[in-house]
Design an enzyme around this catalytic site. Structure first.
Site, PDB file in Angstrom:
ATOM      1  N   ASP A 108     -10.327 -12.508   3.386  1.00  0.00           N
ATOM      2  CA  ASP A 108      -9.270 -12.177   4.343  1.00  0.00           C
ATOM      3  C   ASP A 108      -9.643 -10.695   4.783  1.00  0.00           C
ATOM      4  O   ASP A 108      -9.769  -9.990   3.390  1.00  0.00           O
ATOM      5  CB  ASP A 108      -7.819 -12.193   3.958  1.00  0.00           C
ATOM      6  CG  ASP A 108      -7.658 -13.622   3.160  1.00  0.00           C
ATOM      7  OD1 ASP A 108      -8.093 -14.625   3.933  1.00  0.00           O
ATOM      8  OD2 ASP A 108      -6.813 -13.715   2.316  1.00  0.00           O
ATOM      9  N   ASP A 129       2.037 -22.843   6.218  1.00  0.00           N
ATOM     10  CA  ASP A 129       2.122 -21.586   5.402  1.00  0.00           C
ATOM     11  C   ASP A 129       3.571 -21.740   4.786  1.00  0.00           C
ATOM     12  O   ASP A 129       4.695 -22.021   5.332  1.00  0.00           O
ATOM     13  CB  ASP A 129       1.932 -20.450   6.081  1.00  0.00           C
ATOM     14  CG  ASP A 129       0.709 -20.274   6.605  1.00  0.00           C
ATOM     15  OD1 ASP A 129      -0.324 -20.980   6.283  1.00  0.00           O
ATOM     16  OD2 ASP A 129       0.593 -19.191   7.252  1.00  0.00           O
TER      17      ASP A 129
END
Length: 238
Positions: free
Chosen positions: A129, A8
């Site tokens: 998500d 990330d």
């Protein structure tokens, strides 16, 4: 089941967030390409990359770091975050990404997902998500009333390569994945489903694999913290 080590990216560094909070970022490596090499040397078959700044900005922000990773390893990589138009999709695939992940636009412009999946077979995934089954967009900053399973089903005939399902409340929390919700989603659609959020041990991976319907799992913090050894995990998954 494929294990996807996660890198990330925030401000050019490899970080992990806690439940998607950009203010709760822990920097694990200021050399993302070096981190990618370490994962590749351990034997991973894929990498999962996220441009965190891009997810909020709506455009690529950590492009230099992503490009450095693509130069550093031969392992195929998928990328999400800030990819919201066809030009950006084409640019990333031309740069060597194996797969782009479309999240926010899957809610706001599903037609783009379909167009991209037709134009680039096997190279477009949908990122879903969710908090408590409801989809969040724009770097998880905006919650919607869209049901995660309904959204996944809406792309059944679109030709997308995979769905990456993230339980936001589990992400980075080291509390285990939401295996039940992920398995339910995987059984509800024919599209391969990849689990994300909370994978923190070998037992978690085995639990996901043993559902028999989950195609992959993403892990980040557990690999950086040492709670999960990548080589051991890859050997166990076969």
């Amino acid at each position: 089941m494929i294990l996807y080590p996660a890198i990330d990216l925030k401000d050019g560094q490899a970080v992990r967030l806690l439940r998607g909070d950009m203010e709760a970022a822990t920097v694990f490596n200021d050399d993302p390409a070096g981190q990618a090499r370490a994962f590749a040397e351990a034997g991973c078959r894929w990498l999962h990359l996220v441009d965190l700044n891009g997810a909020f900005a709506g455009r690529p922000v950590n492009a230099a770091a992503v490009e450095a990773i693509l130069r550093a390893v031969d392992v195929p990589a998928q990328l999400g975050g800030g990819i919201r138009d066809m030009a950006t999709i084409e640019t990333w695939l031309d740069k060597g990404l194996a797969r782009v992940i479309l999240g926010t636009v899957a809610v706001e412009d599903p037609g783009l997902v379909r167009e991209a999946a037709r134009a680039f077979p096997g190279q477009v995934a949908v990122g879903i998500d969710a908090r408590k089954g409801r989809v969040a967009t724009k770097g998880w900053a905006e919650e919607t009333e869209v049901d995660a399973t309904a959204l996944a089903r809406s792309f059944e005939d679109a030709g997308v390569a995979a769905i990456i399902y993230t339980d936001i409340d589990r992400d980075g929390a080291m509390g285990g994945p939401n295996a039940e919700a992920t398995e339910a989603l995987a059984r509800a659609v024919d599209i391969p489903v990849i689990a994300s959020g909370g994978v923190s041990s070998l037992d978690d991976l085995i639990r996901l694999r043993d559902t028999g319907v989950i195609a992959g799992a993403i892990s980040g913090r557990a690999l950086y913290d040492g709670a999960l050894d990548l080589r051991t995990a890859l050997d166990a998954l076969g």
